[in-house]
Write an enzyme that holds these catalytic residues in place. Structure first.
Site, short mmCIF file in Angstrom:
data_model
loop_
_atom_site.label_atom_id
_atom_site.label_comp_id
_atom_site.label_asym_id
_atom_site.label_seq_id
_atom_site.Cartn_x
_atom_site.Cartn_y
_atom_site.Cartn_z
N THR A 22 -1.86 -8.70 -3.04
CA THR A 22 -1.28 -8.59 -4.38
C THR A 22 0.00 -7.76 -4.29
OG1 THR A 22 -1.78 -8.15 -6.71
CG2 THR A 22 -2.58 -6.52 -5.13
N ASN A 23 0.51 -7.28 -5.41
CA ASN A 23 1.68 -6.41 -5.42
C ASN A 23 1.51 -5.40 -6.57
OD1 ASN A 23 3.00 -7.54 -7.90
ND2 ASN A 23 2.87 -9.38 -6.65
N GLY A 24 2.50 -4.53 -6.71
CA GLY A 24 2.35 -3.40 -7.64
C GLY A 24 2.73 -3.68 -9.09
N ALA A 89 4.97 -11.39 -11.38
CA ALA A 89 5.26 -11.25 -9.95
C ALA A 89 4.14 -11.96 -9.19
CB ALA A 89 5.32 -9.77 -9.58
#
Ligand code: C5P
Length: 210
Positions: A22-24, A89
């Site tokens: 995943t990402n932030g 995102a």
């Protein structure tokens, strides 16, 4: 008044039943854009990956986990919408094969083979018809050039250029690029006020009156 499809937050791509890529992304900019669109009298449906933030009351929320799920939800909603704001995102990669059971440690390096996930905006762009689309580009190098290339490739009508500092932060700094490559606005501030300014630009340039 427009009916607007917003994508927001990160997606997750599972490696096994418990681990994921995943990402932030927090969904805060998506939340702020939903609020600003609603304040402008627009009807909003947001397709969101897993986030802690709450979207404003009155916004229809479609919760998804993976990039593929986000794409398929958007494809279902697009025909009834006038425009799209892609602030999500989404994970750009997934593992080629998701393990059915939790991957056990072996003491050896673990090699993961990653393949690309679909690009949501680029896919929607192929069927946009007379709908408008606004994308976000997070760039570190050759920022305007890359953002403009994304605007063209994803068939967007405006591209909002931001930087990695925007992730997880309360404040942000953006430039709004048009298809000619002109910077039509440069805005800094908290995400709520930046979102309000972006929506004003969308209304001015893209939303049909009537
Ligand atoms: O990741 P990238 O910088 O290419 O993202 C630019 C724009 O494309 C953003 O608006 C993002 O929401 C969108 N995007 C997408 N599907 C992806 C990756 C990005 O719609 N798989």
């Amino acid at each position: 008044m427009a009916r607007v499809l917003v994508t927001s937050g990160p997606t997750r791509q599972y490696l096994d039943p418990v681990r994921f890529l995943t990402n932030g992304s927090t969904g805060r900019m998506g939340q702020a854009l939903c609020q600003a669109l609603q304040d402008g009298g627009h009807q909003v449906v947001v397709v969101s990956g897993p986030v802690e933030v709450a979207y404003p009351d009155g916004v229809e929320v479609v919760a998804v986990v993976t990039t593929e799920e986000m794409l398929s939800a958007c494809q279902g909603l697009l025909p009834a919408c006038d425009g799209v704001v892609g602030v999500a995102a989404p994970c750009d990669y997934r593992v080629e094969h998701v393990a059915e059971r939790k991957i056990a440690k072996t003491g050896q390096p673990l090699l993961l083979r990653l393949v690309e996930t679909p690009d949501i905006l680029a896919t929607l762009g192929e069927h946009k018809g007379d709908r408008w689309m606004v994308g976000f580009a997070l760039e570190t190098d050759d920022r305007r050039f890359r953002a403009l290339a994304k605007l063209e490739r994803k068939k967007c009508d405006l591209m909002i250029l931001n930087s990695p500092q925007a992730i997880s932060s309360v404040d942000t700094r953006v430039e709004i690029l048009d298809p000619a490559g002109d910077v039509v606005a440069a805005i800094a501030g908290d995400k709520r006020s930046v979102a309000a300014r972006i929506v004003a630009e969308i209304e001015h340039r893209l939303v049909r009156r009537g």
